[in-house]
Design an enzyme around this catalytic site. Structure first.
Site, PDB file in Angstrom:
ATOM      1  N   ASP A 105     -71.636 -24.387  -1.913  1.00  0.00           N
ATOM      2  CA  ASP A 105     -72.191 -23.274  -2.320  1.00  0.00           C
ATOM      3  C   ASP A 105     -71.208 -21.632  -2.850  1.00  0.00           C
ATOM      4  OD1 ASP A 105     -75.001 -23.281   0.064  1.00  0.00           O
ATOM      5  OD2 ASP A 105     -72.150 -22.176   0.002  1.00  0.00           O
ATOM      6  N   HIS A 120     -66.976 -31.246   1.523  1.00  0.00           N
ATOM      7  CA  HIS A 120     -67.309 -31.667   0.240  1.00  0.00           C
ATOM      8  C   HIS A 120     -66.942 -30.980  -1.085  1.00  0.00           C
ATOM      9  CE1 HIS A 120     -70.430 -33.969   3.542  1.00  0.00           C
ATOM     10  NE2 HIS A 120     -69.654 -34.458   3.258  1.00  0.00           N
ATOM     11  N   CYS A 128     -62.608 -32.554 -15.795  1.00  0.00           N
ATOM     12  CA  CYS A 128     -63.142 -33.717 -16.875  1.00  0.00           C
ATOM     13  C   CYS A 128     -62.707 -35.289 -16.484  1.00  0.00           C
ATOM     14  CB  CYS A 128     -63.182 -33.916 -18.521  1.00  0.00           C
ATOM     15  SG  CYS A 128     -62.653 -35.365 -18.622  1.00  0.00           S
ATOM     16  N   GLY A 187     -76.866 -25.273  10.976  1.00  0.00           N
ATOM     17  CA  GLY A 187     -77.648 -26.052   9.906  1.00  0.00           C
ATOM     18  C   GLY A 187     -77.000 -26.950   9.581  1.00  0.00           C
ATOM     19  N   ASN A 213     -80.643 -25.024  14.530  1.00  0.00           N
ATOM     20  CA  ASN A 213     -80.856 -26.173  13.845  1.00  0.00           C
ATOM     21  C   ASN A 213     -82.790 -25.768  14.018  1.00  0.00           C
ATOM     22  OD1 ASN A 213     -82.225 -28.118  12.816  1.00  0.00           O
ATOM     23  ND2 ASN A 213     -79.808 -29.014  12.237  1.00  0.00           N
TER      24      ASN A 213
HETATM   25  N1  APR Z   1     -81.765 -22.713  10.498  1.00  0.00           N
HETATM   26  C1  APR Z   1     -81.240 -23.106  10.382  1.00  0.00           C
HETATM   27  N2  APR Z   1     -80.591 -24.560  10.539  1.00  0.00           N
HETATM   28  C2  APR Z   1     -82.051 -25.270   9.268  1.00  0.00           C
HETATM   29  C3  APR Z   1     -82.308 -24.329   7.994  1.00  0.00           C
HETATM   30  C4  APR Z   1     -82.379 -22.945   9.162  1.00  0.00           C
HETATM   31  N3  APR Z   1     -83.037 -21.950   7.873  1.00  0.00           N
HETATM   32  N4  APR Z   1     -82.848 -24.988   7.291  1.00  0.00           N
HETATM   33  C5  APR Z   1     -83.455 -25.917   7.305  1.00  0.00           C
HETATM   34  N5  APR Z   1     -81.910 -26.213   9.107  1.00  0.00           N
HETATM   35  C6  APR Z   1     -81.436 -27.719   9.391  1.00  0.00           C
HETATM   36  C7  APR Z   1     -82.650 -29.180   9.337  1.00  0.00           C
HETATM   37  O1  APR Z   1     -83.691 -28.845  10.053  1.00  0.00           O
HETATM   38  C8  APR Z   1     -81.626 -30.108   9.060  1.00  0.00           C
HETATM   39  O2  APR Z   1     -81.624 -30.012  10.385  1.00  0.00           O
HETATM   40  O3  APR Z   1     -80.547 -28.366   8.280  1.00  0.00           O
HETATM   41  C9  APR Z   1     -80.658 -29.311   8.394  1.00  0.00           C
HETATM   42  C10 APR Z   1     -79.578 -29.625   7.557  1.00  0.00           C
HETATM   43  O4  APR Z   1     -79.242 -31.158   7.223  1.00  0.00           O
HETATM   44  P1  APR Z   1     -79.586 -31.640   6.202  1.00  0.00           P
HETATM   45  O5  APR Z   1     -80.531 -31.577   5.059  1.00  0.00           O
HETATM   46  O6  APR Z   1     -79.352 -33.497   6.360  1.00  0.00           O
HETATM   47  O7  APR Z   1     -77.938 -30.950   5.324  1.00  0.00           O
HETATM   48  P2  APR Z   1     -76.468 -31.396   5.723  1.00  0.00           P
HETATM   49  O8  APR Z   1     -76.553 -31.861   7.270  1.00  0.00           O
HETATM   50  O9  APR Z   1     -75.888 -30.130   5.074  1.00  0.00           O
HETATM   51  O10 APR Z   1     -75.575 -33.160   5.135  1.00  0.00           O
HETATM   52  C11 APR Z   1     -75.220 -33.472   4.425  1.00  0.00           C
HETATM   53  O11 APR Z   1     -75.101 -34.992   3.193  1.00  0.00           O
HETATM   54  O12 APR Z   1     -76.258 -35.195   1.551  1.00  0.00           O
HETATM   55  C12 APR Z   1     -74.979 -34.919   1.998  1.00  0.00           C
HETATM   56  O13 APR Z   1     -73.504 -33.737   0.653  1.00  0.00           O
HETATM   57  C13 APR Z   1     -74.927 -34.199   1.057  1.00  0.00           C
HETATM   58  O14 APR Z   1     -72.822 -32.587   2.758  1.00  0.00           O
HETATM   59  C14 APR Z   1     -74.391 -32.870   2.629  1.00  0.00           C
HETATM   60  C15 APR Z   1     -74.294 -33.815   3.770  1.00  0.00           C
END
Ligand code: APR
Length: 251
Positions: A105, A120, A128, A187, A213
């Protein structure tokens, strides 16, 4: 209790010669971008096997753009939140050397961070797959799906499941992690490899791991030294404030 932990985290960071951050989608949730695996996460709406693999994109790019379009709507409006800004400040103060992010992002850069490794990719450019031409995402924001001048559907420069992680990102992040003395893990559910090996590489160098987290992860009870359960946007700024107080010039 909380303030004690904040102070301990501040001590670790100010005492560390090489401090890294590993971030995931959770750090951008307070900017309005849903994460993937929380209850209301993106994967609860779109099956990643159908929407997030490179073979799914090649087979049916229009279908994958249904999800990408929805994400792009949110990402293009998103602004860095207090967690991104706090990390940018920490880098400017010289206490954060590099952010390894899984996010696409661009909010770390928008939040003032200059040293960012994107595992990522980044959704701000499209390519393309057929003729290799590259476009800025905003040039094509009114087309769904966006097409190249050769008429093929464009792909955002993000890494889909089944695609290789950028070689340079992997090399640099492993090199930094093996000399880190402190690692902020913010996060991320830390389930996707190879980026989820960063904490164990850092631990191999006896780095202190500070995890922020909303919920516990598999790191929390194994590698994490200080765990903050809560929002990154609330906790990161408190750690930076505690560092500023420690480093404030004597009155
Ligand atoms: N503050 C802190 N932690 C948070 C918050 C917040 N406001 N909101 C959510 N979280 C936590 C969630 O509890 C979760 O453990 O952030 C974590 C997000 O985990 P995922 O959704 O699995 O995201 P991520 O770890 O970035 O995924 C990794 O997976 O799908 C692929 O390519 C995608 O880059 C992504 C990768």
């Amino acid at each position: 209790m909380m303030q004690e932990l904040i102070e301990q985290a501040a001590d670790i960071i100010t005492g560390s010669r090489v401090t890294l951050a590993l971030t995931g989608a959770g750090i951008s949730v307070e900017s309005g971008i849903p994460d993937f695996r929380s209850a209301a996460g993106l994967w609860s709406k779109y099956d990643p096997a159908e929407y997030a693999t490179i073979s799914a994109f090649r087979a049916n790019p229009q279908k994958v753009w249904e999800m990408l379009w929805e994400m792009d709507e949110v990402v293009s409006q998103a602004r860095p939140n207090n967690a991104h800004l706090a990390m940018g400040e920490l880098e400017t103060m010289g206490f954060l050397h590099c952010i390894i992010t899984q996010n696409i992002d661009n909010l770390h850069q928008a939040g003032g961070s200059r040293n960012v490794i994107e595992y990522h990719g980044n959704s701000s450019t499209l390519s393309c797959l057929w003729c290799g031409k590259r476009y800025k995402a905003e040039e094509k924001r009114d087309e769904n799906p966006p097409r190249c001048e050769c008429q093929n559907v464009l792909k955002p420069d993000v890494i889909f499941f089944g695609e290789a992680i950028p070689e340079e990102a992997m090399r640099r992040s492993f090199e930094l992690a093996s000399s880190a003395e402190a690692l902020l893990v913010v996060g991320t559910s830390a389930v996707v490899s190879p980026v989820n090996t960063i904490p164990s590489i850092a631990k191999g160098n006896s780095a202190k791991i500070i995890e922020i987290n909303k919920e516990r992860t598999h790191l929390t009870d194994s590698l994490t030294d200080i765990f903050f359960q809560g929002s990154a946007g609330e906790i990161m700024p408190q750690i930076v404030e505690a560092i500023k107080k420690k480093k404030a010039p004597l009155p």
